[in-house]
Design a protein around this motif. Structure first.
Motif, PDB file in Angstrom:
ATOM      1  N   ASP A   1      12.136  -2.960  16.589  1.00  0.00           N
ATOM      2  CA  ASP A   1      12.117  -1.975  15.913  1.00  0.00           C
ATOM      3  C   ASP A   1      13.027  -1.631  14.612  1.00  0.00           C
ATOM      4  O   ASP A   1      12.447  -1.037  13.673  1.00  0.00           O
ATOM      5  N   ASN A   2      14.183  -1.887  14.847  1.00  0.00           N
ATOM      6  CA  ASN A   2      15.146  -1.834  13.775  1.00  0.00           C
ATOM      7  C   ASN A   2      14.760  -2.735  12.645  1.00  0.00           C
ATOM      8  O   ASN A   2      14.727  -2.136  11.582  1.00  0.00           O
ATOM      9  N   ILE A   3      14.536  -3.797  12.862  1.00  0.00           N
ATOM     10  CA  ILE A   3      13.780  -4.758  11.932  1.00  0.00           C
ATOM     11  C   ILE A   3      12.561  -4.341  10.979  1.00  0.00           C
ATOM     12  O   ILE A   3      12.798  -4.391   9.775  1.00  0.00           O
ATOM     13  N   LEU A   4      11.778  -3.808  11.749  1.00  0.00           N
ATOM     14  CA  LEU A   4      10.514  -3.380  11.434  1.00  0.00           C
ATOM     15  C   LEU A   4      10.713  -2.269  10.409  1.00  0.00           C
ATOM     16  O   LEU A   4      10.124  -1.750   9.257  1.00  0.00           O
ATOM     17  N   SER A   5      11.750  -1.256  10.856  1.00  0.00           N
ATOM     18  CA  SER A   5      12.092  -0.095  10.074  1.00  0.00           C
ATOM     19  C   SER A   5      12.744  -0.372   8.649  1.00  0.00           C
ATOM     20  O   SER A   5      12.293   0.049   7.532  1.00  0.00           O
ATOM     21  N   LYS A   6      13.629  -1.522   8.695  1.00  0.00           N
ATOM     22  CA  LYS A   6      14.216  -1.810   7.571  1.00  0.00           C
ATOM     23  C   LYS A   6      13.255  -2.731   6.554  1.00  0.00           C
ATOM     24  O   LYS A   6      13.513  -2.557   5.300  1.00  0.00           O
ATOM     25  N   ILE A   7      12.429  -3.244   7.106  1.00  0.00           N
ATOM     26  CA  ILE A   7      11.512  -4.095   5.950  1.00  0.00           C
ATOM     27  C   ILE A   7      10.367  -3.261   5.689  1.00  0.00           C
ATOM     28  O   ILE A   7       9.662  -3.482   4.765  1.00  0.00           O
ATOM     29  N   THR A   8       9.710  -2.261   6.554  1.00  0.00           N
ATOM     30  CA  THR A   8       8.872  -1.386   6.135  1.00  0.00           C
ATOM     31  C   THR A   8       9.242  -0.534   4.800  1.00  0.00           C
ATOM     32  O   THR A   8       8.580   0.062   4.142  1.00  0.00           O
ATOM     33  N   LEU A   9      10.363  -0.111   4.899  1.00  0.00           N
ATOM     34  CA  LEU A   9      10.834   0.955   3.967  1.00  0.00           C
ATOM     35  C   LEU A   9      10.574   0.240   2.526  1.00  0.00           C
ATOM     36  O   LEU A   9       9.859   0.861   1.752  1.00  0.00           O
ATOM     37  N   PRO A  10      11.226  -0.967   2.161  1.00  0.00           N
ATOM     38  CA  PRO A  10      10.857  -1.480   0.842  1.00  0.00           C
ATOM     39  C   PRO A  10       9.442  -1.834   0.868  1.00  0.00           C
ATOM     40  O   PRO A  10       8.924  -1.891  -0.602  1.00  0.00           O
ATOM     41  N   GLY A  11       8.616  -2.195   1.954  1.00  0.00           N
ATOM     42  CA  GLY A  11       7.359  -2.621   1.644  1.00  0.00           C
ATOM     43  C   GLY A  11       6.736  -1.426   1.309  1.00  0.00           C
ATOM     44  O   GLY A  11       5.442  -1.494   0.482  1.00  0.00           O
ATOM     45  N   SER A  12       6.927  -0.218   1.827  1.00  0.00           N
ATOM     46  CA  SER A  12       5.984   0.873   1.595  1.00  0.00           C
ATOM     47  C   SER A  12       6.134   1.521   0.269  1.00  0.00           C
ATOM     48  O   SER A  12       5.313   1.828  -0.455  1.00  0.00           O
ATOM     49  N   PHE A  13       7.593   1.480  -0.411  1.00  0.00           N
ATOM     50  CA  PHE A  13       7.640   1.614  -1.979  1.00  0.00           C
ATOM     51  C   PHE A  13       7.060   0.584  -2.877  1.00  0.00           C
ATOM     52  O   PHE A  13       6.368   1.242  -3.672  1.00  0.00           O
ATOM     53  N   PHE A  14       6.959  -0.578  -2.318  1.00  0.00           N
ATOM     54  CA  PHE A  14       6.487  -1.579  -3.186  1.00  0.00           C
ATOM     55  C   PHE A  14       4.885  -1.352  -3.214  1.00  0.00           C
ATOM     56  O   PHE A  14       4.072  -1.242  -4.175  1.00  0.00           O
ATOM     57  N   LEU A  15       4.418  -0.821  -1.945  1.00  0.00           N
ATOM     58  CA  LEU A  15       2.882  -0.612  -1.965  1.00  0.00           C
ATOM     59  C   LEU A  15       2.418   0.463  -2.693  1.00  0.00           C
ATOM     60  O   LEU A  15       1.487   0.712  -3.368  1.00  0.00           O
ATOM     61  N   ALA A  16       3.173   1.692  -2.715  1.00  0.00           N
ATOM     62  CA  ALA A  16       3.077   3.026  -3.312  1.00  0.00           C
ATOM     63  C   ALA A  16       3.136   2.564  -4.941  1.00  0.00           C
ATOM     64  O   ALA A  16       2.276   3.353  -5.774  1.00  0.00           O
ATOM     65  N   ILE A  17       3.954   1.758  -5.219  1.00  0.00           N
ATOM     66  CA  ILE A  17       3.921   1.173  -6.764  1.00  0.00           C
ATOM     67  C   ILE A  17       2.556   0.659  -7.098  1.00  0.00           C
ATOM     68  O   ILE A  17       2.066   0.833  -8.272  1.00  0.00           O
ATOM     69  N   VAL A  18       2.361  -0.437  -6.365  1.00  0.00           N
ATOM     70  CA  VAL A  18       0.881  -0.929  -6.660  1.00  0.00           C
ATOM     71  C   VAL A  18      -0.167   0.000  -6.683  1.00  0.00           C
ATOM     72  O   VAL A  18      -0.925  -0.197  -7.459  1.00  0.00           O
ATOM     73  N   ALA A  19      -0.126   1.090  -5.718  1.00  0.00           N
ATOM     74  CA  ALA A  19      -1.251   1.939  -5.853  1.00  0.00           C
ATOM     75  C   ALA A  19      -1.437   2.799  -7.011  1.00  0.00           C
ATOM     76  O   ALA A  19      -2.384   3.109  -7.408  1.00  0.00           O
ATOM     77  N   ILE A  20      -0.175   3.190  -7.758  1.00  0.00           N
ATOM     78  CA  ILE A  20      -0.357   4.158  -8.689  1.00  0.00           C
ATOM     79  C   ILE A  20      -0.088   3.342 -10.017  1.00  0.00           C
ATOM     80  O   ILE A  20      -0.187   3.589 -11.436  1.00  0.00           O
ATOM     81  N   LEU A  21      -0.141   1.878 -10.150  1.00  0.00           N
ATOM     82  CA  LEU A  21      -0.175   1.083 -11.322  1.00  0.00           C
ATOM     83  C   LEU A  21      -1.328   1.314 -12.155  1.00  0.00           C
ATOM     84  O   LEU A  21      -1.139   1.207 -13.428  1.00  0.00           O
ATOM     85  N   PRO A  22      -2.613   1.450 -11.679  1.00  0.00           N
ATOM     86  CA  PRO A  22      -3.614   1.538 -12.444  1.00  0.00           C
ATOM     87  C   PRO A  22      -3.447   2.836 -13.413  1.00  0.00           C
ATOM     88  O   PRO A  22      -4.015   2.801 -14.674  1.00  0.00           O
ATOM     89  N   ALA A  23      -2.947   3.786 -12.843  1.00  0.00           N
ATOM     90  CA  ALA A  23      -2.657   4.886 -13.636  1.00  0.00           C
ATOM     91  C   ALA A  23      -1.833   4.824 -14.741  1.00  0.00           C
ATOM     92  O   ALA A  23      -1.949   4.955 -16.081  1.00  0.00           O
ATOM     93  N   PHE A  24      -0.843   4.138 -14.558  1.00  0.00           N
ATOM     94  CA  PHE A  24       0.384   3.624 -15.703  1.00  0.00           C
ATOM     95  C   PHE A  24      -0.338   2.753 -16.677  1.00  0.00           C
ATOM     96  O   PHE A  24      -0.267   2.882 -17.943  1.00  0.00           O
ATOM     97  N   ALA A  25      -1.405   1.897 -16.169  1.00  0.00           N
ATOM     98  CA  ALA A  25      -1.966   1.057 -17.083  1.00  0.00           C
ATOM     99  C   ALA A  25      -3.024   1.435 -17.921  1.00  0.00           C
ATOM    100  O   ALA A  25      -2.988   1.162 -19.022  1.00  0.00           O
ATOM    101  N   THR A  26      -3.596   2.739 -17.514  1.00  0.00           N
ATOM    102  CA  THR A  26      -4.377   3.532 -18.173  1.00  0.00           C
ATOM    103  C   THR A  26      -3.897   4.304 -19.462  1.00  0.00           C
ATOM    104  O   THR A  26      -4.033   4.414 -20.648  1.00  0.00           O
ATOM    105  N   LEU A  27      -2.421   4.866 -18.907  1.00  0.00           N
ATOM    106  CA  LEU A  27      -1.590   5.478 -19.956  1.00  0.00           C
ATOM    107  C   LEU A  27      -1.279   4.443 -21.031  1.00  0.00           C
ATOM    108  O   LEU A  27      -0.775   4.883 -22.131  1.00  0.00           O
ATOM    109  N   ALA A  28      -1.117   3.247 -20.705  1.00  0.00           N
ATOM    110  CA  ALA A  28      -0.297   2.465 -21.494  1.00  0.00           C
ATOM    111  C   ALA A  28      -1.650   1.910 -22.638  1.00  0.00           C
ATOM    112  O   ALA A  28      -1.289   1.159 -23.346  1.00  0.00           O
TER     113      ALA A  28
END
Length: 437
Positions: A353-380
């Motif tokens: 459970d401790n390992i899952l928490s440690k790897i899920t945190l960066p994974g969740s941030f990366f997933l959030a970045i991937v999700a909002i990338l289309p908005a940044f691409a449109t603004l670009a």
């Protein structure tokens, strides 16, 4: 290039694999042809482009939604029903018991999912006909049209569900995912042509930069999808007769993104609620107007901030309900396995459970970045249609389905003693010794 041609020859030299690939292509062709068959009684020239949430659904359905096709709802009601059943198996003891009944329990859950799919299709079909097909586009009696359209839309969804199951059984890859992926990919050539023509000769360099950026984004998503943390597991030696079993070291592959695309789907569904609720009081409240306009604009920083936070939260939530450290620890203990340096039982569960928490945190941030990338691409400066391929649900589904399909093809090649599709490196999941399935 020579090795690539040899690999293709090897693929089609295996009769079972060749038949499965041909079956898959045939089923996908039927699905794509059906997406161009317009509902009876509709003048397609009077239909407009899908916008907002409908535009997002149209991406998944390959344009069938905006064309008022007989497959306008596609496989989406089935996915909604599957998500509901998946949550019920976590929250309701009756469904938990059913899931543990083995094959008979799975058949019951499948049957309930199909019935729920019909119910959801009827509900979504009613909203679809009311919200997307204007009165001037209906060329027959409106009452007769709605009755006929509801029957056809429901039959179309059931047929798509059947196609998905047939692809899974007689084709290659997961059928439901393949239908979604082919709908998304079908739009890619047209969006590429539109983007290239919009940039013109003067913007050729900018278009090349966009393609390179898309390449690196795709590589990043592949890394996110494939990344795992391997936890070593040692099995005790057992002597049976004159032979010694066990004693080897295996690994539990804990994925950095165990939740897949589900957090984005959940968050995307909830992100439409503020604008819908605000529209009720838009005539009497300036705040409601502000909230409605802000959360209807996918390019606003408020929308993307809330969207990213919700994805992070849903990533932890969905990982918690899909990966059970207690069950993994119990299975290891039952099979005589242990993590070196960690006591079996509760300490092992806490360690995982401790390992899952440690790897899920960066994974969740990366997933959030991937999700909002289309908005940044449109603004670009990328066109809104083409920007959808820079991230979000579309890209994650495409990458996940393609990797899964390649993994299955690779398995067929290796079983027949052919060289794999990749000279160096391995597709995750193909040859890892996982201690727990």
């Amino acid at each position: 290039m020579k090795r690539f041609i040899t690999t293709i020859k090897n693929i089609f030299a295996i009769e079972e694999l060749r038949v499965r690939i041909i079956n898959t292509l045939g089923f996908l062709l039927i699905f794509r042809l059906g997406s161009y068959v317009v509902l009876p009684g509709v003048d397609s020239s009077q239909l407009g482009e899908a916008q907002g949430i409908f535009g997002l659904l149209d991406v998944f359905l390959g344009g069938a939604f905006s064309r008022a096709s007989i497959f306008a709802l596609g496989i989406m009601p089935y996915i909604s029903a599957s998500i509901v059943l998946q949550l019920l198996t976590v929250a309701v003891p009756y469904f938990q018991k059913m899931q543990k009944e083995g094959e008979s329990g799975r058949k019951k859950i499948t049957q309930i999912t199909r019935v729920l799919t019909i119910v959801i299709t009827l509900a979504q079909g009613t909203g679809y006909l009311a919200a997307t097909i204007p009165a001037e586009a209906i060329i027959i009696d409106p009452a007769l049209f709605r009755i006929a359209a509801m029957i056809i839309l429901t039959a179309g969804t059931i047929f798509c569900m059947w196609l998905g199951e047939k692809i899974t059984d007689k084709g290659i890859g997961n059928g439901i995912s393949m239908l979604i992926m082919i709908g998304i990919i079908a739009r890619l050539p047209g969006e590429l042509v539109f983007e290239a023509s919009a940039k013109g000769m003067s913007g050729a360099l900018l278009f090349i930069i966009e393609i390179l950026a898309l390449y690196f984004v795709v590589m990043g998503v592949v890394m996110l999808t494939q990344a795992t943390r391997r936890v070593p597991v040692q099995y005790a030696k057992q002597v049976v007769g004159k032979k010694v079993y066990g004693g080897q070291r295996q690994y539990i592959p804990l994925k950095v993104n165990s939740s897949g695309v589900m957090p984005i789907i959940f968050a995307q569904s909830l992100m439409f609620l503020p604008a819908m609720i605000a529209s009720i009081w838009s005539d009497t409240s300036d705040l409601a107007v502000y909230i409605g306009s802000t959360f209807s604009n996918i390019l606003s920083w408020q929308y993307n901030l809330v969207f990213a936070i919700m994805i992070i939260l849903f990533t932890f939530f969905y990982t918690a309900i899909t990966v059970n450290p207690n069950q993994i620890a119990d299975d290891m203990k039952r099979n005589g396995g242990f993590i070196p340096g960690i006591k079996p039982g509760k300490p092992t569960s806490e360690f995982i459970d401790n390992i899952l928490s440690k790897i899920t945190l960066p994974g969740s941030f990366f997933l959030a970045i991937v999700a909002i990338l289309p908005a940044f691409a449109t603004l670009a400066g990328v066109s809104q249609g083409f920007s959808q391929f820079y991230g979000g649900t579309s890209l994650l589904i495409m990458v996940g389905v393609i990797l899964d399909t390649l993994q299955q093809i690779e398995s067929y090649l290796l079983m027949r003693h052919y060289e794999g599709m990749m000279k160096s490196g391995k597709i995750k999941g193909r040859s890892q010794n996982a201690a727990v399935a």
